[in-house]
Design an enzyme around this catalytic site. Sequence first.
Site, PDB file in Angstrom:
ATOM      1  N   GLY A 174      27.542  24.287  40.824  1.00  7.43           N
ATOM      2  CA  GLY A 174      26.310  23.509  40.848  1.00  7.43           C
ATOM      3  C   GLY A 174      25.171  24.311  41.422  1.00  7.43           C
ATOM      4  O   GLY A 174      25.362  25.419  41.942  1.00  7.43           O
ATOM      5  N   PRO A 175      23.955  23.765  41.358  1.00  6.00           N
ATOM      6  CA  PRO A 175      22.781  24.483  41.876  1.00  6.00           C
ATOM      7  C   PRO A 175      22.910  24.751  43.375  1.00  6.00           C
ATOM      8  O   PRO A 175      23.605  24.027  44.098  1.00  6.00           O
ATOM      9  CB  PRO A 175      21.625  23.514  41.584  1.00  6.00           C
ATOM     10  CG  PRO A 175      22.146  22.578  40.548  1.00  6.00           C
ATOM     11  CD  PRO A 175      23.611  22.465  40.773  1.00  6.00           C
ATOM     12  N   SER A 176      22.230  25.793  43.847  1.00  3.33           N
ATOM     13  CA  SER A 176      22.229  26.107  45.282  1.00  3.33           C
ATOM     14  C   SER A 176      21.645  24.940  46.064  1.00  3.33           C
ATOM     15  O   SER A 176      20.712  24.258  45.614  1.00  3.33           O
ATOM     16  CB  SER A 176      21.398  27.367  45.552  1.00  3.33           C
ATOM     17  OG  SER A 176      21.979  28.483  44.918  1.00  3.33           O
ATOM     18  N   GLY A 177      22.193  24.729  47.273  1.00  4.16           N
ATOM     19  CA  GLY A 177      21.709  23.661  48.132  1.00  4.16           C
ATOM     20  C   GLY A 177      22.259  22.297  47.779  1.00  4.16           C
ATOM     21  O   GLY A 177      21.802  21.279  48.307  1.00  4.16           O
ATOM     22  N   GLY A 178      23.266  22.259  46.890  1.00  5.76           N
ATOM     23  CA  GLY A 178      23.803  20.966  46.471  1.00  5.76           C
ATOM     24  C   GLY A 178      24.757  20.345  47.466  1.00  5.76           C
ATOM     25  O   GLY A 178      25.046  19.159  47.385  1.00  5.76           O
ATOM     26  N   GLY A 179      25.285  21.142  48.404  1.00  2.00           N
ATOM     27  CA  GLY A 179      26.187  20.602  49.422  1.00  2.00           C
ATOM     28  C   GLY A 179      27.600  21.137  49.353  1.00  2.00           C
ATOM     29  O   GLY A 179      28.498  20.630  50.028  1.00  2.00           O
ATOM     30  N   LYS A 180      27.814  22.184  48.548  1.00  2.00           N
ATOM     31  CA  LYS A 180      29.179  22.711  48.375  1.00  2.00           C
ATOM     32  C   LYS A 180      29.737  23.259  49.690  1.00  2.00           C
ATOM     33  O   LYS A 180      30.874  22.957  50.076  1.00  2.00           O
ATOM     34  CB  LYS A 180      29.162  23.813  47.305  1.00  2.00           C
ATOM     35  CG  LYS A 180      28.677  23.341  45.935  1.00  2.00           C
ATOM     36  CD  LYS A 180      28.761  24.420  44.885  1.00  2.00           C
ATOM     37  CE  LYS A 180      27.767  25.548  45.118  1.00  2.00           C
ATOM     38  NZ  LYS A 180      26.368  25.113  44.989  1.00  2.00           N
ATOM     39  N   THR A 181      28.941  24.077  50.389  1.00  2.00           N
ATOM     40  CA  THR A 181      29.406  24.659  51.655  1.00  2.00           C
ATOM     41  C   THR A 181      29.591  23.580  52.718  1.00  2.00           C
ATOM     42  O   THR A 181      30.478  23.672  53.570  1.00  2.00           O
ATOM     43  CB  THR A 181      28.419  25.728  52.143  1.00  2.00           C
ATOM     44  OG1 THR A 181      28.303  26.743  51.140  1.00  2.00           O
ATOM     45  CG2 THR A 181      28.881  26.369  53.435  1.00  2.00           C
ATOM     46  N   GLU A 223      32.143  31.636  47.950  1.00  2.00           N
ATOM     47  CA  GLU A 223      31.403  32.749  47.358  1.00  2.00           C
ATOM     48  C   GLU A 223      32.024  34.086  47.759  1.00  2.00           C
ATOM     49  O   GLU A 223      31.328  35.025  48.145  1.00  2.00           O
ATOM     50  CB  GLU A 223      29.944  32.714  47.836  1.00  2.00           C
ATOM     51  CG  GLU A 223      29.279  31.356  47.693  1.00  2.00           C
ATOM     52  CD  GLU A 223      28.630  31.163  46.338  1.00  2.00           C
ATOM     53  OE1 GLU A 223      28.751  32.081  45.505  1.00  2.00           O
ATOM     54  OE2 GLU A 223      28.029  30.121  46.121  1.00  2.00           O
TER      55      GLU A 223
END
Length: 579
Positions: free
Chosen positions: A372-379, A504
């Site tokens: 998904g796009p950066s800043g989506g909450g994955k981390t 990542e």
Amino acid sequence: MESIQKKQSIKPFFTLLTSIKIPKWALVFGLATSLVTTIVGLLVPLLTRELVDGFSVEALSGGLIAALAAAFIVQAVINGVSIYLLSMVGQRIVAGLRERMWLHLLRLRVGYFDQHASGQTVSRVVNDTGIVRNLITDHFPNFVTGIITIIGAVAILLVLDWKMTLIMMLAVPLTIAIMIPLGRKMAKISRSLQDETAVFTGDVQQTLGEIRLMKSSTAERVEEQRGLSGVQKLYGLGMREAKVYALIGPLMYLVVMVVIVMIIGYGGIRVSEGSMSTGSLVAFLLYLFQIVVPLATFARFFTELQKARGATERIIDILELPREEQHRGIELDITGKTLRLEDVSFAYENGEPVLQGVSFEARPGQKIAFAGPSGGGKTTIFGLIERFYEPTAGTITIGDVPIGDVAIASWRDQIGYVSQESAMMGGTIRANLTYGLPDADSYADEELWRVSRMAYAEEFIASFPDGLDTQVGERGVKLSGGQRQRIAIARAFLRDPKLLMMDEATASLDSQSEGIVGQALGRLMEGRTTLVIAHRLSTIVDADQIVFIEGGRVTGIGNHRELTGKHALYREFAEQQLT
């Protein structure tokens, strides 16, 4: 009202100090020897009076001289013992304080370190406790012995001549009138100075820690100005503190000299009238000096007390923060258990939502990928699974057990985490491979070489003259990004995790390093439940499930083929990266 708050705020300082385990025998014996020292010291003026009043060559008996000499020697020896023992108590208190702070800081939640610069926290542990140490080890022993000396001297003076003693006591309210406002001023300056010192320490640590970024950005001039600005602020506060000290010293000296002159004048009149002997006047003056000298140190003690109180307030603020309880909860083997997130939401303290209603599951042995796009909450999802943070809503379970019911130490021991930063500690490759493992020193070289081989790290480690004992430098700066990443993978092999999380893991590597690291990661993932974050879809097309996250919400779940068919944004990502 302000004075009441001041009095209340001094109580936590003493409560904190008394909560530290101290060698009580040293405190008791130190105070007892102080009492003996005082008694011996109080005998000296009386012996001097006898010597002056009956002065003649014939009167200089060996016994009198021996008594004076013995009094001085005994006082010096016992005083030295007393100061040493009371200093021991002070050092033990401060050591205990630093131990408590260090142990507490290591157990604080990650959220605290998100909000506070590490340099400022270091300043609390080193500088603020240093202020408390200065008070306890340098000023407290003198304060205790001074109190005993003053009480004994005043008692004897009242017996010798109560009128002259009352004249001397006129200085007490005057001294208090000077010290209270100056002490309040010192407390205010001290708090500002400690805060500014913490900020300056944080800035220095950050700049030096990122020295390569600073130089590559040619930011020397910017950092020069920021550093010089911090120095000037500390200088200004230091000069304000110096002004207070400059007022205290001369004012105390003025009060003392006025009292001495008054005593000498009034005593001289009494001697000339015959109502007082010369020896008594000399003894009175000696007792006066025994009172004046401690009083002069009291002025510094109370200003240091104000500084220590400010430092203690910040120490207490840290010690009162909630901490992680490492072993509270059940010990649970998570082998063969499914990890589930059900309707999980999360927001940082500013209230801005990061995740909203996230649900998915990872079955044993599955590879679950997040895109998904950066800043989506994955981390952030990884942070919640690691239990760095607690969800604001929803549940995370392993099997049928909420992960919050599992002891943190037991939970994290079964998780392997490989991030793109490939964090390393200063020290040797060996120390980094075994970092955090119980009985780290017990691992044989053969075992360390085995996991290094599995992570494709054996060749480059063996090329170093010191092999496993090669120093990696601060944060591993002596190694390349690919080398650091392979050591991180070898460390994960050594931990043998049940659940593997990779954030990542190859994002910052060149193509050659990415290929080698990719092979190592492939080995590491075999037979383990694996969660993967990747911007490069080529690394996750074989995942059992791909969870697509946008703006903190799950907008699609499926394998690569399913998402390509039904999810427009994922299809767009795939067309850009895979064709």
